[in-house]
Design a protein around this motif. Structure first.
Motif, mmCIF file in Angstrom:
data_model
loop_
_atom_site.group_PDB
_atom_site.id
_atom_site.type_symbol
_atom_site.label_atom_id
_atom_site.label_comp_id
_atom_site.label_asym_id
_atom_site.label_seq_id
_atom_site.Cartn_x
_atom_site.Cartn_y
_atom_site.Cartn_z
ATOM 1 N N LYS A 22 39.449 -36.778 7.228
ATOM 2 C CA LYS A 22 40.051 -37.964 8.084
ATOM 3 C C LYS A 22 40.365 -36.776 10.121
ATOM 4 O O LYS A 22 40.495 -37.411 10.685
ATOM 5 N N GLU A 23 41.061 -36.200 9.460
ATOM 6 C CA GLU A 23 42.237 -35.430 9.893
ATOM 7 C C GLU A 23 41.293 -35.075 11.646
ATOM 8 O O GLU A 23 41.684 -34.634 12.695
ATOM 9 N N GLU A 24 40.194 -34.863 10.914
ATOM 10 C CA GLU A 24 38.683 -34.348 11.691
ATOM 11 C C GLU A 24 37.734 -34.791 13.113
ATOM 12 O O GLU A 24 37.228 -34.538 13.307
ATOM 13 N N VAL A 25 37.849 -36.571 12.493
ATOM 14 C CA VAL A 25 36.984 -37.126 12.505
ATOM 15 C C VAL A 25 36.775 -37.350 13.728
ATOM 16 O O VAL A 25 36.003 -37.209 14.763
ATOM 17 N N SER A 26 37.841 -37.586 14.765
ATOM 18 C CA SER A 26 38.238 -37.191 16.169
ATOM 19 C C SER A 26 37.493 -36.271 17.299
ATOM 20 O O SER A 26 36.937 -36.464 18.146
ATOM 21 N N VAL B 65 30.977 -41.646 5.356
ATOM 22 C CA VAL B 65 31.247 -42.697 6.388
ATOM 23 C C VAL B 65 32.769 -43.002 5.744
ATOM 24 O O VAL B 65 33.421 -42.980 6.715
ATOM 25 N N GLU B 66 33.061 -43.426 4.457
ATOM 26 C CA GLU B 66 34.257 -43.219 4.448
ATOM 27 C C GLU B 66 35.472 -42.838 5.246
ATOM 28 O O GLU B 66 36.448 -43.549 5.348
ATOM 29 N N PRO B 67 36.017 -41.236 5.101
ATOM 30 C CA PRO B 67 36.902 -40.346 6.080
ATOM 31 C C PRO B 67 36.787 -41.905 7.566
ATOM 32 O O PRO B 67 37.467 -41.406 8.402
ATOM 33 N N ILE B 68 35.729 -41.673 8.428
ATOM 34 C CA ILE B 68 36.057 -42.710 9.013
ATOM 35 C C ILE B 68 35.898 -43.595 9.628
ATOM 36 O O ILE B 68 37.003 -44.179 10.695
ATOM 37 N N LEU B 69 35.764 -44.245 8.010
ATOM 38 C CA LEU B 69 35.930 -46.513 8.376
ATOM 39 C C LEU B 69 38.039 -46.037 8.732
ATOM 40 O O LEU B 69 38.867 -46.809 9.030
ATOM 41 N N GLU B 70 38.354 -44.976 7.839
ATOM 42 C CA GLU B 70 39.825 -44.948 7.523
ATOM 43 C C GLU B 70 40.949 -44.080 8.800
ATOM 44 O O GLU B 70 41.317 -44.481 9.211
ATOM 45 N N LEU C 223 32.766 -47.363 0.045
ATOM 46 C CA LEU C 223 32.715 -47.147 -1.061
ATOM 47 C C LEU C 223 32.447 -47.739 -2.315
ATOM 48 O O LEU C 223 31.719 -48.076 -3.222
ATOM 49 N N LYS C 224 33.844 -48.127 -2.399
ATOM 50 C CA LYS C 224 34.065 -48.802 -4.107
ATOM 51 C C LYS C 224 33.842 -50.510 -3.869
ATOM 52 O O LYS C 224 32.530 -50.326 -4.793
#
Ligand code: NAD
Length: 488
Positions: free
Chosen positions: A279-283, A446-451, A156-157
Motif C-alpha cells: 500500500k505504501e509504495e503504490v504512489s 489491485v487490493e492495495p491500490i484500492l486501499e 477481493l472479498k
C-alpha cells in the motif's frame, strides 16, 4: 454443435439489445448456432412472446453489423424466442420458468442442454444462480453452463463471496466469466502472434524487449453510468479486468498445447509472477487521475465532478496508469505499463512492444539515435499489427529513419467480441473467458491500490478532457528512461 436452450436473464436490458441479440443473429446467419435451439428471455416486464420477438427484430435491425436483414431469415430466427416474466428474487417464479423451458425442450425434441446468461445487475448474480439450483432448472440430463457479465465483485472479498455462491450451483468448468476484451479479435490474436511466429517468439523476453505499453483510451466521459462508476473508478471498471487480462495475454509463455486449460494455466502463471504492491509504495508505481473540463473536437465538455450523478467532491479515478513488474525469468527487468482513461484525446486500445537496441552505439555518427523497433498491436477501434523498423532514406542523404510495416485488418464484417465469445461458450470452449484464479489474482494485485486510493496515499491529478492524461503519467515512464509511444 448440440441443440440447447439459452435462458437469458435481463432480456429486456440494454446489453441484450445492443450486443446479445445481434450477436446471436449473426451466428445464426453464419450457421454457427445449433440446428435446433430455444431461447427463453427473462425480464421483469409483462411482455407477450410477440412483443418480445418484435423487440428482437428491432434490436437486430438497429445494432447488427450486417446492414442487410432478410425478412425470411429473420422470421425463422425469432421463431426460436419465447418470453417469461420472472422476478428473479422470487424463488417461486422460477417454477413457471422451468415449465416453459421443459415445454419447449419437449416441443423441439432437444436434449436438456441449458445455457444461462446473466445479463442483469450484479446484485442479482447470486440470487439467480441459487434459484436456478433450487428450482431444478439446473438439474439436467445434458450440460449446463453459466455466462456471467462483469463486474465480478467489487473487491477481493466480494469477488470471493460471489464465487463461493456461484460454486454452490455450478462447477468452475461450467462458469464462463465474460471479459469482452478477451472477445476482441486482436486480443485473441495475441496467442497466434506470439506462438505461431518464431520470429516474434524468439524475441518475446527480457533479452530483446525493453518495455511493454498497454493503453485503453476512451473519449467518452462517464455518460449515464455515474451511479455505478463513481463507486468503481477506472481501477475496478478497467484495470482489474480488461487491462490485466491484456497483460496476461501479452506476457504468457508458450503453452504445451493450444487448449483452454493450457492457455489459462500460462495466464495464471503470469499473474502469479506479477510483483505485489505494498500500500505504501503504490504512489511510486500508480498514477491516479480525474478529468477536468476541456475541449474535445472543438466542443467544450465539463469535468468529471460536474457530470450529472457524480459527487461534487468525488475522488474517483477516471484515469489510471501503472508500472507492473513480472518477476519471472522471461520478464524480469521489463516494465509493463498500463494506462486507461476516460475523456482522453483518442479512442484507442493498443499494445506497444518496444524492443531494445544493443547496437545503438554503431550509429553514434548520426545526429539522432535510431528509433527503437516497435511492434504495435491495435485492438480497438482499428485492428492491425504494425512493425516500426529503421531504414535508410535515399532522399534524405541516406539518413536512418523509422518506417512502418503495416498490416491492417479490414474492419468490415469482422465478427464482434460478443459473437466470438457466445460461439465459444455454445461449443464449450472457455479459452477466452476469465478463470476464477485469474480474477482472484487480479483482485489481489489491485487490493492495495484500492486501499491507497481510499486513504488518499496517491495524489489525484486533474487532467484536461481531450488530453493524454496527467503529466504524472509521462513522468512514470520518463523516470525509467522511456516515453509513451504513439500519443498524438
Ligand atoms: P439494464 O439495466 O439495461 O437491464 C437489466 C435487465 O435486468 C432488464 O432486462 C430487467 O428487466 C432485468 N431485471 C432487473 N431486475 C429484475 C428482477 N428483479 N427480476 C428479473 N429481471 C430483472 O442493464 P444492462 O446494461 O443490460 O447490463 C446488464 C449486465 O451487463 C450488468 O451486469 C452490466 O454490468 C453488464 N454490462 C453491461 C454493458 C453495457 O454496455 N450495457 C457492458 C458490459 C457489461
Amino acid at each position: 454443435m448440440e441443440s440447447m436452450t439459452f435462458v437469458l436473464f435481463g432480456a429486456t436490458g440494454d446489453l441484450a439489445k445492443r450486443k446479445i441479440y445481434p450477436a446471436l443473429y449473426n451466428l445464426y446467419l453464419d450457421k454457427k448456432m445449433p440446428s435446433t435451439f430455444s431461447i427463453i428471455g427473462v425480464g421483469r416486464r409483462d411482455w407477450s412472446d410477440e412483443e418480445f420477438q418484435a423487440s428482437i427484430v428491432k434490436s437486430v435491425r438497429t445494432f447488427s453489423r450486417r446492414t442487410q436483414v432478410e425478412s425470411q431469415q429473420m422470421d425463422e430466427f425469432v421463431e426460436a424466442f419465447r418470453y417469461c416474466a420472472v422476478d428473479v428474487t422470487n424463488p417461486q417464479a422460477f417454477i413457471p420458468l422451468l415449465e416453459r423451458v421443459k415445454e419447449r425442450e419437449a416441443a423441439l425434441q432437444i436434449p436438456e442442454n441449458r445455457m444461462f446468461y446473466l445479463s442483469v445487475a450484479p446484485e442479482f448474480f447470486e440470487v439467480i444462480s441459487s434459484n436456478i439450483k433450487t428450482s431444478g432448472l439446473g438439474t439436467t440430463n445434458g450440460w449446463k453452463r453459466l455466462i456471467i457479465e462483469k463486474p465480478f465483485g467489487n473487491d477481493l472479498k466480494s469477488a470471493q463471496l460471489l464465487n463461493e455462491k456461484l460454486s454452490a450451483a455450478f462447477e468452475e468448468e461450467e462458469i464462463y466469466r465474460i471479459d469482452h476484451y478477451l472477445g476482441k479479435p486482436m486480443v485473441q490474436n495475441l496467442e497466434a502472434l506470439e506462438f505461431a511466429n518464431p520470429v516474434f517468439q524468439a524475441l518475446w523476453n527480457n533479452q530483446y524487449i525493453a518495455n511493454v505499453q498497454i493503453t485503453a483510451g476512451e473519449t467518452v466521459g462517464v455518460e449515464e453510468r455515474a451511479g455505478y462508476y463513481d463507486h468503481a473508478g477506472a481501477i475496478r471498471d478497467m484495470v482489474q479486468n480488461h487491462m490485466l487480462q491484456m497483460l496476461m495475454m501479452t506476457a504468457m509463455h508458450v503453452p504445451k498445447r493450444i487448449t483452454a486449460n493450457d492457455i489459462r494455466a500460462q495466464k495464471r502463471q503470469v499473474m502469479e509472477a506479477v510483483r505485489p504492491l505494498q500500500k505504501e509504495e503504490v504512489s511510486q508505481h500508480v498514477v491516479r487521475g480525474q478529468y477536468g473540463a476541456g475541449e474535445m473536437l472543438d466542443k467544450h465538455v465539463v469535468g468529471y465532478r460536474a457530470e450529472p450523478g457524480v459527487q461534487p467532491q468525488s475522488m474517483t479515478d477516471t484515469f489510471v496508469a501503472a508500472r507492473v513488474w513480472i518477476d519471472d525469468p522471461y520478464w524480469k527487468g521489463v516494465p509493463f505499463y498500463i494506462r486507461t482513461g476516460k475523456r482522453m484525446k483518442e479512442k484507442s486500445t493498443k499494445i506497444v512492444i518496444e524492443f531494445k537496441n544493443p547496437l545503438e552505439q554503431l550509429y553514434h555518427h548520426q545526429q539522432e539515435k535510431p528509433a527503437p523497433n516497435l511492434l504495435i498491436i491495435s485492438v480497438n477501434p482499428d485492428e492491425g499489427i504494425a512493425l516500426q523498423v529503421n531504414s535508410k532514406n535515399p532522399s534524405n542523404s541516406g539518413k536512418i529513419e523509422p518506417v512502418t510495416v503495416d498490416f491492417s485488418a479490414g474492419t468490415k464484417d469482422v465478427p464482434e467480441a460478443y459473437e466470438l465469445l457466445l460461439f465459444d461458450a455454445l461449443r464449450g470452449d472457455s479459452t477466452y473467458f476469465a478463470h476464477w484464479t485469474e480474477v482472484e489474482l487480479s483482485w489481489m494485485w489491485v487490493e492495495p491500490i484500492l486501499e491507497a486510493f481510499r486513504e488518499n496515499l496517491v495524489p489525484l491529478h486533474t487532467y484536461p478532457a481531450g488530453s493524454n492524461g496527467p503529466d504524472a503519467s509521462e513522468e512514470l515512464l520518463r523516470a525509467d528512461g522511456f516515453q509513451w509511444w504513439l500519443d498524438k
